[in-house]
Design an enzyme around this catalytic site. Structure first.
Site, PDB file in Angstrom:
ATOM      1  N   GLU A  14       1.156   8.503   4.129  1.00  0.00           N
ATOM      2  CA  GLU A  14       1.136   9.072   5.648  1.00  0.00           C
ATOM      3  C   GLU A  14       2.491   8.987   6.249  1.00  0.00           C
ATOM      4  O   GLU A  14       3.318   8.110   5.340  1.00  0.00           O
ATOM      5  CB  GLU A  14       0.511   8.273   6.903  1.00  0.00           C
ATOM      6  CG  GLU A  14       0.896   8.973   7.933  1.00  0.00           C
ATOM      7  CD  GLU A  14       0.507  10.199   8.457  1.00  0.00           C
ATOM      8  OE1 GLU A  14      -0.524  10.059   7.980  1.00  0.00           O
ATOM      9  OE2 GLU A  14       1.302  10.828   8.908  1.00  0.00           O
ATOM     10  N   LYS A  30       4.945   7.938  -1.855  1.00  0.00           N
ATOM     11  CA  LYS A  30       5.317   7.317  -1.165  1.00  0.00           C
ATOM     12  C   LYS A  30       6.381   5.897  -0.512  1.00  0.00           C
ATOM     13  O   LYS A  30       7.909   6.447   0.513  1.00  0.00           O
ATOM     14  CB  LYS A  30       4.120   6.721  -0.187  1.00  0.00           C
ATOM     15  CG  LYS A  30       4.100   6.164   0.748  1.00  0.00           C
ATOM     16  CD  LYS A  30       4.214   6.907   2.424  1.00  0.00           C
ATOM     17  CE  LYS A  30       4.671   5.942   3.825  1.00  0.00           C
ATOM     18  NZ  LYS A  30       5.342   6.603   4.931  1.00  0.00           N
ATOM     19  N   CYS A  72       8.384  -0.987   7.530  1.00  0.00           N
ATOM     20  CA  CYS A  72       7.932  -0.031   6.445  1.00  0.00           C
ATOM     21  C   CYS A  72       9.361  -0.129   5.824  1.00  0.00           C
ATOM     22  O   CYS A  72       8.550  -0.673   4.567  1.00  0.00           O
ATOM     23  CB  CYS A  72       7.276   1.391   6.848  1.00  0.00           C
ATOM     24  SG  CYS A  72       5.779   0.861   7.519  1.00  0.00           S
TER      25      CYS A  72
HETATM   26  P1  NAD Z   1      -0.924  -2.447  12.243  1.00  0.00           P
HETATM   27  O1  NAD Z   1      -0.451  -3.814  11.673  1.00  0.00           O
HETATM   28  O2  NAD Z   1      -0.143  -1.554  13.954  1.00  0.00           O
HETATM   29  O3  NAD Z   1      -2.121  -2.285  12.035  1.00  0.00           O
HETATM   30  C1  NAD Z   1      -3.155  -2.375  11.237  1.00  0.00           C
HETATM   31  C2  NAD Z   1      -4.715  -2.732  12.403  1.00  0.00           C
HETATM   32  O4  NAD Z   1      -4.910  -3.332  11.056  1.00  0.00           O
HETATM   33  C3  NAD Z   1      -3.770  -4.129  12.832  1.00  0.00           C
HETATM   34  O5  NAD Z   1      -4.358  -3.590  13.734  1.00  0.00           O
HETATM   35  C4  NAD Z   1      -5.396  -4.902  12.208  1.00  0.00           C
HETATM   36  O6  NAD Z   1      -5.780  -6.052  13.418  1.00  0.00           O
HETATM   37  C5  NAD Z   1      -6.252  -4.116  11.156  1.00  0.00           C
HETATM   38  N1  NAD Z   1      -6.621  -4.672   9.870  1.00  0.00           N
HETATM   39  C6  NAD Z   1      -6.448  -5.664   9.178  1.00  0.00           C
HETATM   40  N2  NAD Z   1      -7.193  -5.764   8.773  1.00  0.00           N
HETATM   41  C7  NAD Z   1      -8.772  -5.253   9.513  1.00  0.00           C
HETATM   42  C8  NAD Z   1     -10.014  -5.925   8.586  1.00  0.00           C
HETATM   43  N3  NAD Z   1     -10.290  -6.526   7.181  1.00  0.00           N
HETATM   44  N4  NAD Z   1     -10.390  -4.825   8.865  1.00  0.00           N
HETATM   45  C9  NAD Z   1     -10.704  -4.306  10.258  1.00  0.00           C
HETATM   46  N5  NAD Z   1      -9.066  -3.987  10.655  1.00  0.00           N
HETATM   47  C10 NAD Z   1      -8.238  -4.652  10.124  1.00  0.00           C
HETATM   48  O7  NAD Z   1       0.296  -1.432  10.743  1.00  0.00           O
HETATM   49  P2  NAD Z   1       1.064   0.218  10.838  1.00  0.00           P
HETATM   50  O8  NAD Z   1       2.072   0.480  11.257  1.00  0.00           O
HETATM   51  O9  NAD Z   1      -0.623   0.958  11.660  1.00  0.00           O
HETATM   52  O10 NAD Z   1       0.439  -0.097   8.645  1.00  0.00           O
HETATM   53  C11 NAD Z   1      -0.455   0.520   8.934  1.00  0.00           C
HETATM   54  C12 NAD Z   1      -0.060   1.426   7.075  1.00  0.00           C
HETATM   55  O11 NAD Z   1       0.565   2.305   7.398  1.00  0.00           O
HETATM   56  C13 NAD Z   1       1.073   0.269   6.093  1.00  0.00           C
HETATM   57  O12 NAD Z   1       0.683   0.383   5.056  1.00  0.00           O
HETATM   58  C14 NAD Z   1       2.035   0.977   6.635  1.00  0.00           C
HETATM   59  O13 NAD Z   1       3.245   0.670   5.211  1.00  0.00           O
HETATM   60  C15 NAD Z   1       2.232   2.213   6.605  1.00  0.00           C
HETATM   61  N6  NAD Z   1       2.638   3.157   7.596  1.00  0.00           N
HETATM   62  C16 NAD Z   1       2.723   2.624   8.710  1.00  0.00           C
HETATM   63  C17 NAD Z   1       3.736   4.038   9.119  1.00  0.00           C
HETATM   64  C18 NAD Z   1       4.467   3.551  10.849  1.00  0.00           C
HETATM   65  O14 NAD Z   1       4.296   4.321  11.347  1.00  0.00           O
HETATM   66  N7  NAD Z   1       3.814   1.921  11.027  1.00  0.00           N
HETATM   67  C19 NAD Z   1       4.181   4.993   9.233  1.00  0.00           C
HETATM   68  C20 NAD Z   1       3.325   5.682   7.703  1.00  0.00           C
HETATM   69  C21 NAD Z   1       2.516   4.553   7.144  1.00  0.00           C
HETATM   70  C1  UGA Z   2       9.638   5.656   8.539  1.00  0.00           C
HETATM   71  C2  UGA Z   2       9.516   7.522   7.516  1.00  0.00           C
HETATM   72  O1  UGA Z   2      10.845   8.182   8.656  1.00  0.00           O
HETATM   73  C3  UGA Z   2       8.530   7.864   7.634  1.00  0.00           C
HETATM   74  O2  UGA Z   2       8.721   9.087   7.078  1.00  0.00           O
HETATM   75  C4  UGA Z   2       7.184   6.762   7.321  1.00  0.00           C
HETATM   76  O3  UGA Z   2       5.614   7.223   7.633  1.00  0.00           O
HETATM   77  C5  UGA Z   2       7.316   5.643   8.333  1.00  0.00           C
HETATM   78  O4  UGA Z   2       9.492   5.655   7.831  1.00  0.00           O
HETATM   79  C6  UGA Z   2       6.758   4.678   6.987  1.00  0.00           C
HETATM   80  O5  UGA Z   2       6.265   4.946   6.170  1.00  0.00           O
HETATM   81  O6  UGA Z   2       6.494   3.892   8.635  1.00  0.00           O
HETATM   82  P1  UGA Z   2       9.906   4.685  10.960  1.00  0.00           P
HETATM   83  O7  UGA Z   2      10.344   3.917  10.513  1.00  0.00           O
HETATM   84  O8  UGA Z   2       8.806   4.545  11.750  1.00  0.00           O
HETATM   85  O9  UGA Z   2       9.478   5.999   9.865  1.00  0.00           O
HETATM   86  O10 UGA Z   2      10.804   5.951  11.686  1.00  0.00           O
HETATM   87  P2  UGA Z   2      12.516   6.180  11.243  1.00  0.00           P
HETATM   88  O11 UGA Z   2      13.221   7.396  11.838  1.00  0.00           O
HETATM   89  O12 UGA Z   2      12.245   6.548   9.423  1.00  0.00           O
HETATM   90  O13 UGA Z   2      12.946   4.889  11.771  1.00  0.00           O
HETATM   91  C7  UGA Z   2      13.656   3.850  11.544  1.00  0.00           C
HETATM   92  C8  UGA Z   2      15.305   2.992  11.658  1.00  0.00           C
HETATM   93  O14 UGA Z   2      15.725   3.690  11.219  1.00  0.00           O
HETATM   94  C9  UGA Z   2      14.755   2.421  12.264  1.00  0.00           C
HETATM   95  O15 UGA Z   2      15.627   1.894  13.106  1.00  0.00           O
HETATM   96  C10 UGA Z   2      16.016   4.140  13.049  1.00  0.00           C
HETATM   97  O16 UGA Z   2      17.013   3.548  13.687  1.00  0.00           O
HETATM   98  C11 UGA Z   2      17.063   4.079  11.688  1.00  0.00           C
HETATM   99  N1  UGA Z   2      18.135   5.371  11.513  1.00  0.00           N
HETATM  100  C12 UGA Z   2      17.069   6.283  11.013  1.00  0.00           C
HETATM  101  C13 UGA Z   2      19.153   5.334  11.390  1.00  0.00           C
HETATM  102  O17 UGA Z   2      19.753   3.887  11.618  1.00  0.00           O
HETATM  103  N2  UGA Z   2      19.797   5.616  11.249  1.00  0.00           N
HETATM  104  C14 UGA Z   2      19.066   7.286  10.774  1.00  0.00           C
HETATM  105  O18 UGA Z   2      20.391   8.661  10.522  1.00  0.00           O
HETATM  106  C15 UGA Z   2      17.735   7.193  11.145  1.00  0.00           C
END
Ligand code: NAD
Ligand code: UGA
Length: 463
Positions: free
Chosen positions: A162, A221, A277
């Protein structure tokens, strides 16, 4: 295979919004999002859609549209797995806090638990989709667990990372730059890929759906996040040089960003990147590189984290130095605690580390963030285990009103770039503060000239 039933394990920042958009765009598919966390699921099911557990602009409307129609939130993980043709794994993959790889490697225990549960419950063939961000070659481990169920069920494992960013999750999901799907080269693997392509094809044009082998998808990713974070550390490194030389980092960013080879996005100097992340994924990349003996590769990427830690520390040091080398007993107001605007997520927010440094210097921190509660602020500080929770409670107070938060402060620090901060009555804030009134803009969002004209001692990043 025509997909009609999807299950997603993990109702977090990725699982919730991603599945809500799939459900909205594919009314013919039943989407069930499951989680072990009962409180979280109850919040997703809250009658008032504004109480869903994640704040994202536009998300409540999407959930309202699909929830109860073809979007369901449940704690019955077994049932949802048993019924689904496609199972997305969207659980958290934090940095390991124990044992081998502590502080670097991704902790895959939640992923493994999901794989074992899928293996135990499944009675029919299924497609398992890695939505979580995972080390390259994780699919191999998942496959080895799923292939040993002994009940003859066939699994295809796809990687579909994602790329949404928090704060813009809904628009990112509705208009993605690309959808990446990695799968096995076999006929079965290619069929599984096509099934998922059809799902996204309901709203994403086919030329934006990229298919690769599993390992390329997993590694892309980590690579994307490493490149994005590297741009921030690069501009932040320049910000300090700008401060020493009289250059202005905003002007430098604009000048280089107009080169189409460099591009204008992600060049905003700041107090340092946060979020759940970037740091975790780069540390994971460093760990993988080291595990293959690629020390130069590992060192290269580790520098992005070293620079980011330095930038956070530099900000707190600057506050202490400017306030005559002591902040002991002084009220310092933080505007913003979330790691970026338009989210209630505070994971790895720079604010936490800056506050921790300043509390070590005996400052009194006042916090105003439009979406973050006092409970969360305290939990974030307690998680660092720098001092007792009582001491943290004595050192930090959250406010519901920004003007009250700033009243009597020696200094204000902007930690999150919430738009509302630019619209405040800064004269009124200045009048209520101790003099000289210091303002440290960790996001470069305020107008330096106007604030200096009011009387603030205003310091931005990189100028
Ligand atoms: P999160 O902590 O918000 O959500 C994860 C959820 O999974 C939690 O609610 C937890 O209770 C649940 N969980 C864990 N183990 C479980 C199980 N065995 N059965 C059922 N539920 C279970 O995490 P997130 O921010 O959504 O991130 C999830 C993944 O996506 C991570 O690998 C992260 O790196 C990736 N990712 C996150 C973002 C972002 O913006 N947060 C963007 C891209 C990718
Ligand atoms: C980031 C990536 O942008 C997503 O594409 C990816 O899916 C995600 O991580 C993930 O894998 O979790 P996110 O962390 O939600 O998304 O937000 P960003 O907009 O990337 O910002 C990350 C951090 O960098 C924030 O603290 C933001 O304030 C900072 N940032 C961003 C800066 O300091 N300068 C910039 O120019 C941009």
């Amino acid at each position: 295979m025509k997909i009609t039933k999807i299950c997603c394990i993990g109702a977090g920042y990725v699982g919730g919004p991603t599945m809500a958009v799939i459900a909205q765009k594919c009314p013919h598919i039943q989407v069930t999002v499951v989680d072990l966390n009962e409180e979280r699921i109850a919040a997703w099911n809250d009658k008032d859609v504004n109480n869903i557990p994640i704040y994202e602009p536009g998300l409540a409307e999407v959930v309202a549209d699909a929830r109860g129609r073809n979007l369901f939130f449940s704690t019955d993980v077994d049932k949802a797995i048993a019924e689904a043709q496609v199972i997305f794994i969207s659980v958290n993959t934090p940095t390991k806090t124990y044992g081998k790889g502590k502080g670097m490697a991704a902790d895959l225990k939640f992923i493994e638990l999901c794989a074992r549960q899928i293996a135990r419950v499944s009675k029919e063939d299924k497609i398992v989709v890695e939505k979580s961000t995972l080390p390259v070659r994780t699919a191999e481990a998942i496959k080895s667990i799923l292939d040993h169920t002994g009940n003859g069920v066939q699994f295809q494992i796809l990687s579909n990372p994602e790329f949404l960013a928090e704060g813009t999750a809904v628009t990112d999901l509705l208009n993605p730059d690309r959808i990446l799907i990695g799968g096995d080269a076999s006929d079965e693997g290619q069929k599984a890929i096509q099934s998922l392509v059809e799902v996204y094809g309901n709203w994403v044009s086919k030329d934006k759906i990229l298919t690769t082998n599993v390992w390329s998808s997993e590694l892309s990713k980590l690579t994307a996040n490493a490149f994005l974070a590297q741009r921030i550390s690069s501009i932040n490194a320049m910000s300090e040089l700008c401060e020493k030389t009289g250059a202005d980092v905003n002007e430098v960013a604009k000048a280089i960003g107009m080169d189409s080879r460099i591009g204008a996005k992600f060049l905003k100097a700041s107090v340092g990147f946060g979020g759940s992340c970037f740091q975790k994924d780069i540390l994971n990349l460093v760990y993988i590189a080291k595990s293959y003996g690629l020390n130069e590769v590992a060192d290269y990427w580790e520098q992005v984290i070293i620079m980011n830690d330095y930038q956070k520390r530099r900000f707190s040091n600057k506050i202490v130095q400017t306030l005559y080398n002591t902040v002991s007993g002084k009220k310092i107001t933080f505007l913003g605690w979330a790691f970026k605007k338009d989210t209630n997520d505070t994971r790895e927010s720079a604010a936490i580390y800056v506050a921790d440094d300043l509390i070590n210097e005996q400052a009194q921190i006042a916090v105003f963030d439009p979406k973050v509660s006092q409970k969360k602020v305290l939990a974030d500080l307690n998680y660092l285990e720098t001092r007792s929770s009582d001491k943290n409670e004595d050192s930090v107070t959250s406010f519901e009103d920004p003007y009250q938060a700033c009243k009597g402060a020696h200094a204000i620090a902007i930690l999150t770039e919430w738009d509302a901060f630019t619209e405040y009555n800064w004269q009124k804030i200045y009048d209520s503060m101790q003099k000289p009134a210091f303002l440290f803009d960790g996001r470069n969002i305020l107008n330096a000239q106007e604030l200096r004209a009011i009387g603030f001692v205003y310091q931005a990043i990189g100028s």
